[in-house]
Design an enzyme around this catalytic site. Structure first.
Site, PDB file in Angstrom:
ATOM      1  N   ARG A  55       7.074 -41.511 -22.465  1.00  0.00           N
ATOM      2  CA  ARG A  55       5.923 -40.646 -22.133  1.00  0.00           C
ATOM      3  C   ARG A  55       4.646 -41.182 -22.777  1.00  0.00           C
ATOM      4  O   ARG A  55       3.579 -41.168 -22.163  1.00  0.00           O
ATOM      5  CB  ARG A  55       6.189 -39.208 -22.587  1.00  0.00           C
ATOM      6  CG  ARG A  55       7.137 -38.480 -21.632  1.00  0.00           C
ATOM      7  CD  ARG A  55       7.853 -37.350 -22.293  1.00  0.00           C
ATOM      8  NE  ARG A  55       6.980 -36.260 -22.669  1.00  0.00           N
ATOM      9  CZ  ARG A  55       7.328 -35.313 -23.550  1.00  0.00           C
ATOM     10  NH1 ARG A  55       8.505 -35.343 -24.129  1.00  0.00           N
ATOM     11  NH2 ARG A  55       6.490 -34.340 -23.814  1.00  0.00           N
ATOM     12  N   LYS A  94      -2.396 -29.737 -26.224  1.00  0.00           N
ATOM     13  CA  LYS A  94      -3.199 -29.276 -25.078  1.00  0.00           C
ATOM     14  C   LYS A  94      -2.871 -27.829 -24.704  1.00  0.00           C
ATOM     15  O   LYS A  94      -3.769 -27.012 -24.541  1.00  0.00           O
ATOM     16  CB  LYS A  94      -2.957 -30.166 -23.848  1.00  0.00           C
ATOM     17  CG  LYS A  94      -3.325 -31.624 -24.045  1.00  0.00           C
ATOM     18  CD  LYS A  94      -3.109 -32.428 -22.772  1.00  0.00           C
ATOM     19  CE  LYS A  94      -1.671 -32.565 -22.328  1.00  0.00           C
ATOM     20  NZ  LYS A  94      -0.820 -33.436 -23.171  1.00  0.00           N
ATOM     21  N   ARG A 126      13.285 -28.201 -24.249  1.00  0.00           N
ATOM     22  CA  ARG A 126      12.868 -29.200 -23.256  1.00  0.00           C
ATOM     23  C   ARG A 126      13.630 -30.500 -23.443  1.00  0.00           C
ATOM     24  O   ARG A 126      13.542 -31.129 -24.491  1.00  0.00           O
ATOM     25  CB  ARG A 126      11.361 -29.461 -23.396  1.00  0.00           C
ATOM     26  CG  ARG A 126      10.520 -28.395 -22.741  1.00  0.00           C
ATOM     27  CD  ARG A 126       9.049 -28.623 -22.969  1.00  0.00           C
ATOM     28  NE  ARG A 126       8.570 -29.946 -22.543  1.00  0.00           N
ATOM     29  CZ  ARG A 126       7.281 -30.255 -22.479  1.00  0.00           C
ATOM     30  NH1 ARG A 126       6.357 -29.370 -22.796  1.00  0.00           N
ATOM     31  NH2 ARG A 126       6.919 -31.465 -22.094  1.00  0.00           N
ATOM     32  N   ARG A 177       8.983 -29.731 -31.830  1.00  0.00           N
ATOM     33  CA  ARG A 177       8.959 -28.847 -30.660  1.00  0.00           C
ATOM     34  C   ARG A 177      10.325 -28.816 -29.973  1.00  0.00           C
ATOM     35  O   ARG A 177      10.741 -27.793 -29.458  1.00  0.00           O
ATOM     36  CB  ARG A 177       7.873 -29.293 -29.677  1.00  0.00           C
ATOM     37  CG  ARG A 177       7.678 -28.327 -28.509  1.00  0.00           C
ATOM     38  CD  ARG A 177       6.429 -28.610 -27.720  1.00  0.00           C
ATOM     39  NE  ARG A 177       6.590 -29.757 -26.832  1.00  0.00           N
ATOM     40  CZ  ARG A 177       5.614 -30.262 -26.085  1.00  0.00           C
ATOM     41  NH1 ARG A 177       4.400 -29.743 -26.137  1.00  0.00           N
ATOM     42  NH2 ARG A 177       5.829 -31.292 -25.301  1.00  0.00           N
ATOM     43  N   ARG A 237      -3.652 -36.826 -14.632  1.00  0.00           N
ATOM     44  CA  ARG A 237      -2.969 -37.806 -15.469  1.00  0.00           C
ATOM     45  C   ARG A 237      -3.079 -39.209 -14.879  1.00  0.00           C
ATOM     46  O   ARG A 237      -2.576 -40.160 -15.486  1.00  0.00           O
ATOM     47  CB  ARG A 237      -1.483 -37.445 -15.567  1.00  0.00           C
ATOM     48  CG  ARG A 237      -1.125 -36.655 -16.829  1.00  0.00           C
ATOM     49  CD  ARG A 237       0.348 -36.288 -16.740  1.00  0.00           C
ATOM     50  NE  ARG A 237       0.964 -36.132 -18.030  1.00  0.00           N
ATOM     51  CZ  ARG A 237       1.155 -34.945 -18.631  1.00  0.00           C
ATOM     52  NH1 ARG A 237       0.732 -33.834 -18.076  1.00  0.00           N
ATOM     53  NH2 ARG A 237       1.756 -34.893 -19.796  1.00  0.00           N
TER      54      ARG A 237
HETATM   55  P1  ADP Z   1       3.331 -33.090 -22.466  1.00  0.00           P
HETATM   56  O1  ADP Z   1       1.868 -33.254 -22.273  1.00  0.00           O
HETATM   57  O2  ADP Z   1       3.708 -32.483 -23.768  1.00  0.00           O
HETATM   58  O3  ADP Z   1       4.113 -34.327 -22.187  1.00  0.00           O
HETATM   59  P2  ADP Z   1       3.509 -31.424 -20.045  1.00  0.00           P
HETATM   60  O4  ADP Z   1       4.166 -30.101 -20.089  1.00  0.00           O
HETATM   61  O5  ADP Z   1       2.052 -31.463 -19.782  1.00  0.00           O
HETATM   62  O6  ADP Z   1       3.908 -32.069 -21.441  1.00  0.00           O
HETATM   63  O7  ADP Z   1       4.239 -32.352 -18.950  1.00  0.00           O
HETATM   64  C1  ADP Z   1       5.615 -32.543 -18.939  1.00  0.00           C
HETATM   65  C2  ADP Z   1       5.989 -33.571 -17.892  1.00  0.00           C
HETATM   66  O8  ADP Z   1       5.664 -33.077 -16.584  1.00  0.00           O
HETATM   67  C3  ADP Z   1       5.269 -34.916 -17.987  1.00  0.00           C
HETATM   68  O9  ADP Z   1       5.899 -35.798 -18.897  1.00  0.00           O
HETATM   69  C4  ADP Z   1       5.369 -35.415 -16.532  1.00  0.00           C
HETATM   70  O10 ADP Z   1       6.643 -35.933 -16.260  1.00  0.00           O
HETATM   71  C5  ADP Z   1       5.222 -34.128 -15.723  1.00  0.00           C
HETATM   72  N1  ADP Z   1       3.805 -33.894 -15.372  1.00  0.00           N
HETATM   73  C6  ADP Z   1       2.993 -32.922 -15.880  1.00  0.00           C
HETATM   74  N2  ADP Z   1       1.765 -33.017 -15.361  1.00  0.00           N
HETATM   75  C7  ADP Z   1       1.772 -34.082 -14.517  1.00  0.00           C
HETATM   76  C8  ADP Z   1       0.794 -34.726 -13.703  1.00  0.00           C
HETATM   77  N3  ADP Z   1      -0.483 -34.296 -13.659  1.00  0.00           N
HETATM   78  N4  ADP Z   1       1.172 -35.794 -12.959  1.00  0.00           N
HETATM   79  C9  ADP Z   1       2.424 -36.248 -12.984  1.00  0.00           C
HETATM   80  N5  ADP Z   1       3.393 -35.706 -13.741  1.00  0.00           N
HETATM   81  C10 ADP Z   1       3.082 -34.642 -14.513  1.00  0.00           C
END
Ligand code: ADP
Length: 192
Positions: free
Chosen positions: A146, A14, A134, A128, A89
């Site tokens: 996740r 994404k 991370r 990654r 999400r």
């Molecule tokens: P990825 O999609 O690779 O898991 P992101 O950088 O989008 O990574 O998100 C990392 C973490 O941040 C998620 O696993 C979650 O814990 C938190 N997070 C991100 N966006 C949201 C959201 N919209 N609602 C709740 N938690 C979120």
């Protein structure tokens, strides 16, 4: 205004693809993951709170996430459109986003969903982890959680956007450029 949700499981690409769309369509990029990580690095109150969820592979609570999203939109209003990356999400987040945009006389045009098989996702996240630093990428149990959270809480949003005729599935396998080309093609056909 063009407002795009870029959707998909963790590791689907994404963020990588969002950057390509930002350049081509002049959009403002809001990545909730990036905002959380910035706050974690600076150890703000939000960052400390978010960290306790993110490092376990859980979602940050809706109330906190929605508040942050609103503040990102409000501090960036003079834009041609937004690309939402990692948001929504959950169903309450999607409803909140519709409401916020409606209040501003605009709406989501499309939800572009990157479709990637689970084994490939895990492989990408493992790679990654080597350079992202991370913590949530480095631990296989956290990665598994996740993916589980995605399947349970986030994937129902496919139906949410399909019901609004806004859901577009994109093959997320192949080279970065191949996937970008597929996204451009879909967006251009929708905007035509
Ligand atoms: P990825 O999609 O690779 O898991 P992101 O950088 O989008 O990574 O998100 C990392 C973490 O941040 C998620 O696993 C979650 O814990 C938190 N997070 C991100 N966006 C949201 C959201 N919209 N609602 C709740 N938690 C979120």
């Amino acid at each position: 205004m063009i407002n795009i949700v870029i959707f998909g499981p963790p590791g689907a690409g994404k963020g990588t693809q969002a950057i390509k769309l930002v350049d081509k369509y002049n959009l403002f990029h809001i990545s909730t993951g990036d905002v959380f990580r910035k706050n974690m690095k600076e150890q703000t109150e939000l960052g400390v709170l978010a960290q306790s969820y993110i490092n376990k592979g859980e979602l940050v609570p809706d109330e906190v996430t929605i508040k942050m999203l609103i503040s990102e939109i409000e501090s960036n209003t003079n834009v041609e459109g937004y690309i939402f990356d990692g948001f929504p999400r959950t169903t309450p987040q999607a409803e909140a986003l519709d409401k916020i945009l409606a209040e501003r006389g605009t709406s989501i045009n499309m939800c572009l969903a990157l479709d990637v098989e689970e084994e490939e996702l895990k492989e990408r996240l493992r790679k990654r982890a080597l350079d992202s630093g991370r913590a949530d990428d480095a631990n296989p149990e956290v990665i598994q959680n996740r993916i589980k959270v995605y399947l349970e809480e986030t994937s129902p949003l496919k139906a949410y956007y399909a019901n609004q005729d806004k859901f577009v599935k994109i093959n997320g396998h192949g080279s970065i450029d191949d996937i970008t080309a597929r996204l451009f093609e879909s967006i251009d056909s929708i905007l035509a």
